[in-house]
Design a protein around this motif. Sequence first.
Motif, short mmCIF file in Angstrom:
data_model
loop_
_atom_site.label_atom_id
_atom_site.label_comp_id
_atom_site.label_asym_id
_atom_site.label_seq_id
_atom_site.Cartn_x
_atom_site.Cartn_y
_atom_site.Cartn_z
N PHE A 1 -9.18 -0.13 7.19
CA PHE A 1 -8.99 -0.02 5.73
C PHE A 1 -10.10 -0.72 4.96
CE2 PHE A 1 -4.77 1.12 7.13
CZ PHE A 1 -4.41 2.10 6.22
N ASN A 2 -10.91 -1.49 5.68
CA ASN A 2 -11.99 -2.18 4.99
C ASN A 2 -13.07 -1.22 4.49
OD1 ASN A 2 -12.96 -4.62 4.06
ND2 ASN A 2 -14.32 -4.89 5.81
N THR A 3 -13.05 0.00 5.02
CA THR A 3 -14.06 0.97 4.60
C THR A 3 -13.66 1.73 3.34
OG1 THR A 3 -13.08 2.67 6.00
CG2 THR A 3 -14.81 1.33 7.00
N VAL A 4 -12.44 1.46 2.85
CA VAL A 4 -11.98 2.18 1.66
C VAL A 4 -12.84 1.81 0.44
CG1 VAL A 4 -10.05 2.43 0.05
CG2 VAL A 4 -9.63 2.46 2.52
N TRP A 5 -13.16 0.54 0.35
CA TRP A 5 -13.97 0.07 -0.80
C TRP A 5 -14.85 -1.07 -0.32
CZ3 TRP A 5 -12.66 -4.16 -4.68
CH2 TRP A 5 -13.58 -4.17 -5.75
N ASN A 6 -16.15 -0.99 -0.70
CA ASN A 6 -17.06 -2.01 -0.21
C ASN A 6 -17.15 -3.23 -1.14
OD1 ASN A 6 -18.49 -1.09 -2.35
ND2 ASN A 6 -20.16 -0.16 -1.15
N GLY A 7 -16.33 -3.26 -2.16
CA GLY A 7 -16.29 -4.44 -3.02
C GLY A 7 -17.23 -4.37 -4.21
N THR A 8 -18.08 -3.40 -4.25
CA THR A 8 -18.99 -3.28 -5.39
C THR A 8 -18.55 -2.10 -6.27
OG1 THR A 8 -20.48 -1.86 -4.16
CG2 THR A 8 -20.94 -4.23 -4.10
N THR B 1 -0.49 -6.37 -6.31
CA THR B 1 -0.90 -5.74 -5.04
C THR B 1 -1.56 -4.40 -5.34
OG1 THR B 1 1.18 -4.57 -4.72
CG2 THR B 1 1.02 -6.78 -3.71
N PHE B 2 -2.40 -4.00 -4.38
CA PHE B 2 -3.01 -2.66 -4.44
C PHE B 2 -2.68 -1.92 -3.14
CE2 PHE B 2 -5.51 -4.92 -7.54
CZ PHE B 2 -5.80 -3.96 -8.52
N VAL B 3 -2.58 -0.62 -3.25
CA VAL B 3 -2.35 0.21 -2.05
C VAL B 3 -3.64 0.93 -1.70
CG1 VAL B 3 -1.05 2.12 -1.04
CG2 VAL B 3 0.09 0.50 -2.56
N LEU B 4 -4.12 0.70 -0.49
CA LEU B 4 -5.33 1.38 0.00
C LEU B 4 -4.90 2.61 0.80
CD1 LEU B 4 -7.27 -1.74 1.35
CD2 LEU B 4 -7.20 -0.84 -0.98
N LYS B 5 -5.68 3.65 0.67
CA LYS B 5 -5.33 4.90 1.33
C LYS B 5 -6.47 5.35 2.25
CE LYS B 5 -4.10 9.70 0.11
NZ LYS B 5 -3.99 10.63 -1.03
N LYS B 6 -6.12 5.70 3.46
CA LYS B 6 -7.09 6.31 4.39
C LYS B 6 -6.54 7.68 4.77
CE LYS B 6 -10.10 4.66 6.86
NZ LYS B 6 -11.57 4.81 6.86
N THR B 7 -7.36 8.67 4.59
CA THR B 7 -6.89 10.03 4.85
C THR B 7 -7.47 10.57 6.16
OG1 THR B 7 -8.74 10.95 3.63
CG2 THR B 7 -6.73 10.53 2.39
N GLY B 8 -6.87 11.66 6.59
CA GLY B 8 -7.42 12.40 7.74
C GLY B 8 -7.34 11.65 9.06
N ILE B 9 -6.30 10.85 9.23
CA ILE B 9 -6.15 10.12 10.49
C ILE B 9 -5.50 11.03 11.54
CG2 ILE B 9 -5.11 8.09 11.58
CD1 ILE B 9 -7.32 7.52 9.48
N ASP B 10 -6.16 11.17 12.66
CA ASP B 10 -5.65 12.06 13.71
C ASP B 10 -4.40 11.46 14.37
OD1 ASP B 10 -7.63 13.96 13.45
OD2 ASP B 10 -9.02 12.83 14.69
N ILE B 11 -3.38 12.28 14.47
CA ILE B 11 -2.17 11.86 15.19
C ILE B 11 -1.75 12.96 16.15
CG2 ILE B 11 -1.33 10.37 13.35
CD1 ILE B 11 0.69 12.60 12.66
#
Lengths: 126, 614
Positions: free
Chosen positions: B150-157, B179-189
Motif C-alpha cells: 500500500f506504500n505505492t498508493v501515494w509517494n507523499g508528494t 483516518t484515510f482509506v488507501l485502495k489498491k486495485t487489480g490484485i490477483d486472487i
Amino acid sequence: MAGSINIRFPLRKSPKGAFETNQSTIQAVADDLRILILTNYGERPIHYDFGANLRRIIFEQGPDVRQQISDAIVAAVDKWMPFVILQDVQVNDSSTSPTVRPNEVNVKITFSVGQLEGVLEQRIRA
Amino acid sequence: MATTTQKKRNIKYLNRDFESYKRDLIDHLRIYFPDTVQDFNESSVGIMFTELVSFIGDNMSFYLDKRVNESFLETAVEARNILKHAKQLGFKPFGKTAAAGVTDTFLKVPARTINQRIVPDMRYAGTIKKGAKLKSKSGKTYETLVDIDFNTVWNGTGNPPSNLVVVGDRDGQTKQPTTFVLKKTGIDIKAGETKVTTFSVGAYQSFKRLTVSEDDVLEILNAVDSEANTWYEVEYLAQDTVFDGLANTGNDATDVPFLLKLRSVPYRFISEFNIATNRTSLVFGTGDAQSFDGDLIPDLGDLALPLFGRDTFTDFSLDPQNFLKTRTLGLAPVNTTMTVSYRVGGGDDTNVGSGEINTVAESTFDIGDSTLNAATIRDVGNSFSVANPGPIQGGRDQLSIEEIRQLIPAVFAAQSRVVTPQDFIARSLSMPAKFGSVFRATARLNALNKNSVELITLSRNSEGQVTIAPGDLKNNLKTYISRFRMMTDAVEILDGTVINIAVNFNILVNSDFNKTEVVANCIDTLKDYFEITSWQLNQPINLTDIYTALAAIPGVLSVIDVTITNKVGNFDGRVYSNTTFNVNSNKKNGIIYCNSNAIFEIKFPNKDITGAAR
C-alpha cells in the motif's frame, strides 16, 4: 446301414472312436428327454429357460410335489420337444413306491413319436 | 497326367453372434455329416455341443470387438482406456480448476498533519503478504497471489490521488479526517487454499510416488526435503531444466523486470492426477538422491561392452535398466522428509459475481518501521478489506470422460516444440510478461541458411508505443525458445521496423452539422482504426477502408481526400522512429504496403491525425 441319429447320453466312448451314437429313433428321443428333464434353468448357455427345472420342485417338498413334477415335464416337452407326444407321466416317491429312497423321485414317461412308442425311466435325486 | 481333387468346404468367417454360429454349424453338420448326426433339436447332445461352441464364438467375437473398440480413442468407452489414450497423446488429466480474477483491496491508515495539511500517514501503509485468505459470501476460500504494497498508493508528494485515497473517519467535533482509506486495485486472487503436508520417505525406490491424502488438489506449489533441497515440478521426468527468473538490475528493468535463465533441476518430480481416486501424486525419477554427485550425464564408458583382449565380438544383450540407473530422469528422494505445499479447492461453485468476496479470513501485515505504535499497526493490519469489482471466473468441476475425449485432439495438436513459423510466433508471444513482452513477432527462413530461422520481434514501451525490443528481452526470448526449438535449428532474433505515419483528411460536411464536432468524430474514428493493438507486422493500409469509415460518420457528405505521410526523427519534441518510408512508391491500387518485418504506427494519435472540413 442306418446312420447315427444322435450322440448317446450319458456319453460313452465308442470303440470306433469319439462317442457312441444312437441308431434307433426311440432311443435317441429317450436320451433327448433325459437331457431335458435333468436340466435346470440357467444350466444351458444362451437358453436360460431350457429344461424342466425339476430341482426347484424337488427341493420344495410338499403335498402336491408329484403333480408339480409331472406338470413341469409336460410343459418342458411341449416347449422344447413338441414332436413328442406324452402318453403317460408317472412320478413316484418313497411314499408311493417302496423301491424309491427318500429324497428321490422316480419318473416314468411313456411317449410316442409318430408310430413309434417308447418308455423312459429316470431317477432324480434331490 | 494325374489330377487331384481337393474337397473344398464352404466355411463362413463373418459370423459374429450365437445364432449365426449355431445356424451355420448345423448347416455344416447337415451337409458334411448327414450319417453321423440327424437330431437337431435343442435337447440332443450334439446340439448342446454345437451351442457351446457357438457360445464361445459369440464371446470371443464380443471381446474381439471390445478390444478393437477400446484401441481407438473415438470408440473407447472404458474410462481407464480413455485415460491411457490421453496419456499416450500427451494429455495430462486434471481435476477441478479454480476460479480466478482480480479484487480491489483497502487499508485504513491514520491521518497525519504535515505542513498544516492532513494527509494519510504512509508510514503505516505496509504490505499485506501474498496468501491472504479471503472468503466469499457463500463461504468459499480465495487467496491473494501477490504481495499488496500500500506504500505505492501515494509517494507523499503533491496531493494524494483522489481515486485511490479517500477519507475514512472524521473527528466528531472538528470534523477533520482521522483516518484515510488507501485502495489498491487489480490484485490477483484465486480460489483455493494453500495447505502443507509432509511425507516420510524411506529407502531408495525408483519412480517413488507420494500421494497427497486429500481430494481436489489444484496444484503442487512447493516441495522441499529435510536437507533443504527444493524439488521442482516438470512436465515430464526427462525434462531436466526449468525456467527461472532473476531480477533485472539493468537500464531496461522497467520493460524487462526479470532475466530468464534455464535452471538445471536434478531434484524434480511430475504431478499426476488420478481421475478415479481424485488424488494427486508426486512421481520422482530413478536416480539415488543420496549418492547424487551433480553429474547428470551417465558415463557412457560404463555401458560399453568390455572385450577383454578380443578384437571381435558378436551380438550381445543389453539391459535397459542400466540406462535407467542414470540420473537423466531425475533423482528419487531417499531417507528424508518431504514437505509439500499445495493448493486445494476449485470447482464450479468458486465462480462468483462482483462484490461477492468481501471478507478477510486471514492475512499477514508487514511493516518495516519498528518504531511505530504497535497498537496502531495492529489496527491498520486488521482494517485490511476487499471487494471484487468484477466476477471471479474460470472455476469448473472435474472433467467428464467425454470432455477428456473431446479435449485430447486439441492437446495433441498443441505440441511443446517449435517447428513451423507459426510455432515460433506463438511461442514468442506466450513468454511470461515479467521477462519482457513481445508485442508482435513474425518468423521466416533465413534466405542464406535454410536451417536458420529469423524471428522478428517488436515490443511496446510503458506508453504503449511500438518500440525495438530491449536487449534483455531478446536474450530472454532466445533462452525461452531454446527449450522448444529443434536441435538443428538456429534462431536469429531480429528487430522489426516501425514505420511512423500521420494521417490528414479533408471532408465535406452537411450544413446541418457542426463541422468541428464532425471532424472530432472523424479523428476519433481514425484513432480507433489505427489503434496499434489491431495492427500486425506486414499489414497494409487500405485507403478505401479509411474513406469508408469516414464516410459512415453522421454529417460527412463526402471524403475529399486522405493523405498518409511518413514521420521520421524528432519533430516538435516528439521522437519518431528513424525508418524512412516512401508512401507513394509503396502505394498500389489504393493500398499502401510495407515489408514483412515492418508495422505501421501512428505514434502520437492526438497530434498526427488531423483533418479539415468544408
